[in-house]
Design a protein around this motif. Structure first.
Motif, PDB file in Angstrom:
ATOM      1  N   CYS A 155      -3.779   6.316   0.094  1.00 23.57           N
ATOM      2  CA  CYS A 155      -3.054   6.141   1.019  1.00 23.57           C
ATOM      3  C   CYS A 155      -3.760   5.330   2.143  1.00 23.57           C
ATOM      4  O   CYS A 155      -5.138   5.705   2.265  1.00 23.57           O
ATOM      5  CB  CYS A 155      -2.361   7.167   1.544  1.00 23.57           C
ATOM      6  N   HIS A 156      -3.215   4.360   2.889  1.00 24.64           N
ATOM      7  CA  HIS A 156      -3.977   3.434   3.980  1.00 24.64           C
ATOM      8  C   HIS A 156      -3.345   4.182   5.264  1.00 24.64           C
ATOM      9  O   HIS A 156      -4.192   4.046   6.245  1.00 24.64           O
ATOM     10  CB  HIS A 156      -3.478   2.245   4.046  1.00 24.64           C
ATOM     11  N   SER A 216       0.863  -1.263   0.078  1.00 24.98           N
ATOM     12  CA  SER A 216       0.036   0.019  -0.044  1.00 24.98           C
ATOM     13  C   SER A 216       0.945   1.472  -0.056  1.00 24.98           C
ATOM     14  O   SER A 216       1.909   1.204  -0.032  1.00 24.98           O
ATOM     15  CB  SER A 216      -0.802  -0.238   1.187  1.00 24.98           C
TER      16      SER A 216
END
Length: 153
Positions: free
Chosen positions: A119-120, A83
């Motif tokens: 984005c995580h 990620s």
């Protein structure tokens, strides 16, 4: 005041005001050089940031005056299943606009940009000497979950 503020990508013409704001700070005066003309290193760094699609130098402006700045870097990671995450750096607000919600606006802008980029996680660091900044980030929902280390080269 929030309605008068525009958040946008910085231009090279903004650099003088940005560097002045970075310098106008207890810690900034020990590491920045605000002089005319600006040292070429600032211009070179700006051009590198501007050319990199994973970097954004964001300013908060009110009219022609730059009253806030931050850099957002987007990084792909192999961890967390490949990620992306965003890192916020160099957050400053002008002394005359502190305590008026400008810093919160900058951080909310960065959070939205991170979400838009998929984005995580969003992360930042603050100097341990900046107790007020640490409390500010915690009020916005950031948690001190990791111990950060740096090495000057």
């Amino acid at each position: 005041m929030k309605n008068d503020v525009i958040y946008r990508n910085a231009t090279e013409e903004d650099l003088d005001q940005i560097v002045a704001m970075l310098w106008d700070d207890k810690l900034g005066r020990t590491r920045e050089r605000y002089e005319q003309p600006l040292p070429s290193t600032y211009i070179e760094a700006f051009k590198a940031i501007e050319a990199d699609p994973n970097n954004e130098l964001v300013v908060a402006s009110a009219g022609h005056k730059i009253i806030g700045v931050q850099q957002i870097t987007f990084t792909p990671y192999i961890t967390h299943q490949g990620s992306w995450r965003a890192t916020i750096e160099g957050v400053r607000t002008s002394a005359s606009h502190r305590g008026k919600g400008l810093g919160s606006g900058l951080i909310q802008y960065a959070i939205q940009r991170a979400k838009n980029r998929g984005c995580h996680l969003i992360q930042l660091t603050t100097d341990k000497q900046r107790d007020d900044a640490l409390r500010f980030y915690e009020r916005l929902g950031f948690k001190a979950t990791h111990e950060g280390l740096k090495m000057k080269l």
